[in-house]
Design a protein around this motif. Structure first.
Motif, short mmCIF file in Angstrom:
data_model
loop_
_atom_site.label_atom_id
_atom_site.label_comp_id
_atom_site.label_asym_id
_atom_site.label_seq_id
_atom_site.Cartn_x
_atom_site.Cartn_y
_atom_site.Cartn_z
N GLN A 13 36.38 46.78 48.30
CA GLN A 13 34.98 46.43 48.52
C GLN A 13 34.62 45.13 47.82
O GLN A 13 33.84 44.32 48.35
CB GLN A 13 34.07 47.56 48.05
N TRP A 14 35.17 44.92 46.63
CA TRP A 14 34.91 43.66 45.90
C TRP A 14 35.49 42.48 46.66
O TRP A 14 34.85 41.43 46.80
CB TRP A 14 35.52 43.77 44.51
N PHE B 51 31.33 42.39 47.81
CA PHE B 51 30.35 43.11 47.01
C PHE B 51 30.53 42.78 45.53
O PHE B 51 31.64 42.82 45.01
CB PHE B 51 30.48 44.62 47.22
N VAL C 82 30.25 47.52 42.72
CA VAL C 82 30.65 48.71 43.48
C VAL C 82 30.60 49.89 42.51
O VAL C 82 31.37 49.94 41.56
CB VAL C 82 32.07 48.57 44.07
N PRO D 183 23.24 42.95 44.55
CA PRO D 183 23.30 44.15 45.40
C PRO D 183 24.41 45.10 44.97
O PRO D 183 25.45 44.67 44.49
CB PRO D 183 23.56 43.58 46.81
N ASP E 35 26.93 48.30 46.02
CA ASP E 35 27.56 49.14 47.03
C ASP E 35 27.95 50.46 46.37
O ASP E 35 28.49 50.47 45.25
CB ASP E 35 28.80 48.45 47.60
N ILE E 36 27.66 51.56 47.02
CA ILE E 36 27.88 52.89 46.43
C ILE E 36 29.04 53.59 47.12
O ILE E 36 29.14 53.59 48.34
CB ILE E 36 26.60 53.75 46.55
N VAL E 37 29.92 54.15 46.31
CA VAL E 37 31.03 54.96 46.80
C VAL E 37 30.84 56.37 46.25
O VAL E 37 30.89 56.57 45.03
CB VAL E 37 32.39 54.39 46.36
#
Length: 321
Positions: A113-114, A118, A121, A191, A193-195
């Motif tokens: 994701q990075w 993002f 994360v 921002p 990002d959610i996992v």
């Protein structure tokens, strides 16, 4: 020892984790090698009383990518992990616990994701069943924090996640003496990002937290995430002032109709005193907050020992790929 900046720094705070240190290091190495990421692992030991530091020294001797910081004493679960994160050299930093409550198998997902762009994360643990009292307290805390906070606290996010270098540098520039790191991540404005991941069925070892340490953590989080909390005295003072004014109006009316106007007058005086008291408490508290913000500089921890850290200064930021 290589002096190149690693792609990923994994920071693992620990206190009496002799049963987990070697296993968590092996799991992290396996996951990041699978993700084809260059990395370093930083253990920051909060003055453990068992063999944790000794075991990590052995890991450092076997692998130059493993590093160790040993504190002179236990500086708590807010200051020590944050200090470790600030010492990391990677282009992105991962914070995680040593006892496997933060699953290492998510590291590859974080890195992916990075690399996709993002900056933050965060892993969010799904809550399992809990007692009615504990669940209610959690809900009340997040509701209250959402009402008085200047920025949103993400429910059930423990800080386990990946943060880009510019996010870490932004937090470091705040020089917060009692850093509520997971709240400050949101405070930066980048921002998130959610996992989401399921709550582990079993942890290795015993949690070092109890009700008092969790309460201390919650209060520190509230205090550091909102100046509105200390300003709650002002609306209380205004309410007491309104009640005092109403009582003063009621006193002569009560005398005219033959009632106990004297009691209304006494009530007005008492309420006026409370209004003045809460008003001055609010002013004093806000002044104390301003003084604290302008005089930050307390070190997060005092180090006793460092192992495997390169001597050169931090390198400039490089691209993600």
């Amino acid at each position: 020892m290589t002096t190149d900046r690693p792609g990923i720094s994994v920071v693992i705070p620990c206190y009496n984790e002799e049963d987990n240190a070697a296993q968590i290091a092996a799991a992290v190495v396996a996951e990041l090698e699978r993700a084809r990421a260059s990395f370093e692992i930083i253990f920051i030991d909060n003055a453990s009383t068992d063999r944790t530091a000794e075991i990590v020294r052995g890991l450092c001797a076997a692998d130059p990518r493993v590093r160790l910081i040993v504190n002179t004493r236990n500086f708590g679960q807010m200051r020590s992990p944050t200090h470790g994160i600030f010492q990391a050299r990677g282009r992105a930093v991962v914070g995680m616990c040593a006892d496997f409550q933060d699953p290492p198998e998510l590291l590859g997902r974080f890195v992916e994701q990075w690399r996709a762009g993002f900056d933050i994360v965060l892993g969010v643990r799904e809550q399992g069943r809990s007692t009615f009292v504990f669940g209610s307290l959690r809900r009340i805390f997040y509701w209250f924090a959402g009402k008085v906070g200047e920025y949103r606290i993400i429910p059930d996010a423990t800080g386990f996640g990946l943060y880009d270098r510019k996010v870490v540098d932004a937090i470091a520039s705040l020089r917060e003496p009692e850093p509520f790191f997971r709240g400050m991540l949101v405070e930066t404005g980048y921002p998130v990002d959610i996992v989401r991941y399921p709550r582990p069925g079993r942890l290795r070892g015993v949690s070092k937290n109890n009700f008092l340490t969790l309460l201390d953590f919650a209060l520190s989080g509230l205090a550091s995430s909102s100046k509105n909390l200390i300003r709650l005295t002002f609306p209380v003072a205004a309410l007491c002032g309104m009640l005092a004014a109403m009582s003063l109006v009621a006193a002569p009316i009560a005398w005219l109709v033959g009632g106990a106007g004297g009691w209304w007058l006494v009530a007005a005086v008492v309420q006026l005193q409370f209004a003045l008291l809460f008003g001055f408490l609010g002013l004093i508290g806000d002044q104390a907050r301003l003084v604290s913000e302008r005089t930050r500089g307390t070190p997060l921890v005092v180090e006793r020992e460092r192992v495997n850290f390169p001597a050169e200064p931090r390198l400039p930021v490089e691209p993600r790929r």
